[in-house]
Write an enzyme that holds these catalytic residues in place. Structure first.
Site, short mmCIF file in Angstrom:
data_model
loop_
_atom_site.label_atom_id
_atom_site.label_comp_id
_atom_site.label_asym_id
_atom_site.label_seq_id
_atom_site.Cartn_x
_atom_site.Cartn_y
_atom_site.Cartn_z
CB CYS A 39 3.53 1.85 2.37
SG CYS A 39 4.92 2.50 1.47
CE LYS A 55 1.94 -2.80 -5.32
NZ LYS A 55 3.22 -2.78 -4.62
CG HIS A 108 -0.13 0.67 0.72
ND1 HIS A 108 0.06 1.92 0.18
CD2 HIS A 108 1.00 -0.02 0.46
CE1 HIS A 108 1.25 1.97 -0.37
NE2 HIS A 108 1.85 0.81 -0.21
CD GLN A 157 0.50 -6.43 -2.36
OE1 GLN A 157 0.82 -7.50 -2.86
NE2 GLN A 157 1.33 -5.40 -2.36
CG ASP A 177 -5.51 -1.09 -2.26
OD1 ASP A 177 -5.06 -1.80 -3.17
OD2 ASP A 177 -4.78 -0.50 -1.44
N1 PLP Z 1 -2.29 -0.79 -1.86
C1 PLP Z 1 -1.61 -1.86 -1.46
C2 PLP Z 1 -2.29 -2.88 -0.60
C3 PLP Z 1 -0.27 -2.00 -1.81
O1 PLP Z 1 0.42 -3.05 -1.39
C4 PLP Z 1 0.34 -1.00 -2.59
C5 PLP Z 1 1.78 -1.08 -2.94
O2 PLP Z 1 2.54 -1.76 -2.31
C6 PLP Z 1 -0.43 0.09 -3.01
C7 PLP Z 1 -1.74 0.16 -2.63
C8 PLP Z 1 0.16 1.18 -3.86
O3 PLP Z 1 0.45 0.68 -5.12
P1 PLP Z 1 1.25 1.57 -6.17
O4 PLP Z 1 2.47 2.09 -5.46
O5 PLP Z 1 1.54 0.63 -7.29
O6 PLP Z 1 0.33 2.68 -6.58
#
Ligand code: PLP
Length: 415
Positions: free
Chosen positions: A373, A235, A132, A212, A209
């Site tokens: 993203c 999430k 992401h 998900q 990270d």
């Molecule tokens: N990392 C992953 C794999 C994501 O899917 C997302 C959001 O869709 C993020 C990071 C960023 O999360 P946030 O916008 O809640 O900080």
């Protein structure tokens, strides 16, 4: 098309679970809402909504600083979530749990503090082709600032990382490996334990990270041996604007603060400030108190449902949905990893994903269309965008039937 009973062997009582989510009861454009966008944000159960409401109605006060009853109550409720997050991640101590705005801030915190302190000219940071943007850009910014190099683990046609190539990237200059546990664009579940071990093998740290992963599977930072692990409250069925960064205590102790302000200090004079202990050293200013309390309720909720049961049920949904969609002529799944979370990302010949999403919306079906993203993932597959149906444990096979029927209609409209 109805669901063959034999396909759903986990016996997960989805209809009962759906009763907990008020938002799912509505109609959109006169059709029952089919919410297939949980990877963007998950819906909230009553217990989360009620916890936030109770805070505002009964306990509202700023935390940590007050001796009065309301402040004591709100501090206790907020700090209780730290204990819940510790158990959720199987961290060793509450002080390893830092509250942040979400995954994005968790990653930026590590890049700005540990990264600034430990990365220098000629060092290397490894990420993967699946990331992401929030696990790309902070590292790019750090590498630019420090004249360091960003390296990328490639993936295969299924959307799986190629570990042999990863091994070749590792070396004496590798300082950190930052990878997603589960890809939001493709659903790939990465072999993070192996990735962490290989990073440690060359003396590098590993950040995962977990945005998900946390909503879909049991996380054990001890078993993973991750140095940092971060996820977002929204999430995992909690509110927006709150999340968790886990870090190993020894690392957090040695890291400089992230932001300066109230709560992160022990003493302040105009000559010198001394910092508070971990985790408060990283938590400047009034935090998202209601969000923290709501996230605590969400962590309780998924823990009580059972993350192993959730994972098993969602896997059934994934298998069912994959079979259904594969029968639609001209539809190509993007992301066919052998280890996959419940994400159905696809393209249909000759129809733009935004058109697909718009037509589905008229049928009450909420999917996400775009690059999610993860522009480098789209570039790798040579497509501008996909349509993504991302599932949660409150989804049903009949909703997947509705999606498949909707896609047939889309094909009629544009065919
Ligand atoms: N990392 C992953 C794999 C994501 O899917 C997302 C959001 O869709 C993020 C990071 C960023 O999360 P946030 O916008 O809640 O900080």
């Amino acid at each position: 098309m109805s669901t063959p009973r034999s396909m759903l062997e986990t016996g997960f009582d989805v209809e009962k679970v759906r009763e907990d989510f008020p938002v799912l009861k509505q109609t959109i454009h006169a059709k029952p809402l089919v919410y297939l966008d949980s990877a963007a944000t998950a819906q909230k159960p009553f217990v989360v909504i009620d916890a936030i409401r109770k805070f505002h109605e009964v306990d509202c006060a700023n935390i940590h600083r007050g001796v009065h009853e309301l402040s004591q109550r709100s501090t206790a409720a907020y700090e209780e979530t730290r204990g819940k997050a510790k158990r959720f991640l199987n961290a060793r101590s509450r002080s390893e749990v830092i509250f942040v705005r979400g995954t994005t801030e968790g990653i930026n915190l590590v890049a700005s503090t540990w990264g600034r302190q430990n990365v220098s000219k000629g060092d290397e940071i490894i990420i993967s082709a699946l990331e992401h943007h929030s696990n790309i850009v902070p590292w790019q910014m750090l590498c630019e600032e420090k004249d360091a190099t960003l390296r990328v683990i490639p993936m295969n046609d299924r959307g799986e990382l190629i570990l042999e190539e990863y091994e070749k990237l590792l070396g004496p200059r590798t300082r950190l490996v930052a990878v997603g546990h589960v890809s939001n664009a493709l659903g790939t579940i990465n072999p993070v334990r192996a990735i962490v071990d290989m990073a440690h093998g060359v003396g590098a740290l590993a950040l995962i990270d977990g945005a998900q992963a946390a909503p879909h599977m049991k996380i054990d930072v001890g078993l993973l041996d991750a140095d940092f692990y971060t996820f977002s409250g929204h999430k995992v069925f909690g509110p927006t604007g709150i999340g968790v960064l886990y870090g190993k205590a020894k690392l957090l102790d040695a890291m400089p603060p992230y932001q300066g302000g109230g709560d992160m200090i022990r003493t302040v004079t105009f000559e010198k400030t001394t910092y508070n202990e971990v985790p408060y050293k990283f938590e400047a200013g009034t935090p998202n108190i209601a969000g923290g309390i709501g996230m605590g309720a969400a962590l309780d909720y998924v823990t009580n449902l059972g993350l192993d049961r959730i994972a098993a049920y969602e896997h059934e949904l994934l298998v069912y949905g994959t079979q259904l969609l594969s029968r639609i002529p001209g539809l190509r799944m993007i992301g066919t990893a052998r280890e996959k979370a419940a994400v159905l990302s696809f393209v249909i010949d000759g129809i733009h994903p935004h058109d697909i999403g718009t037509v589905l919306d008229r049928m009450g079906i909420a999917v996400r269309t775009g690059h999610h993203c993860a522009q480098p993932v789209m570039d790798w597959f040579r497509i501008p965008a996909t349509t993504r149906a991302s599932l949660a444990f409150y989804n049903t096979t009949s909703e997947l039937d509705a999606l498949a029927d909707g896609l047939r209609k889309v094909k009629e409209v544009f065919g």
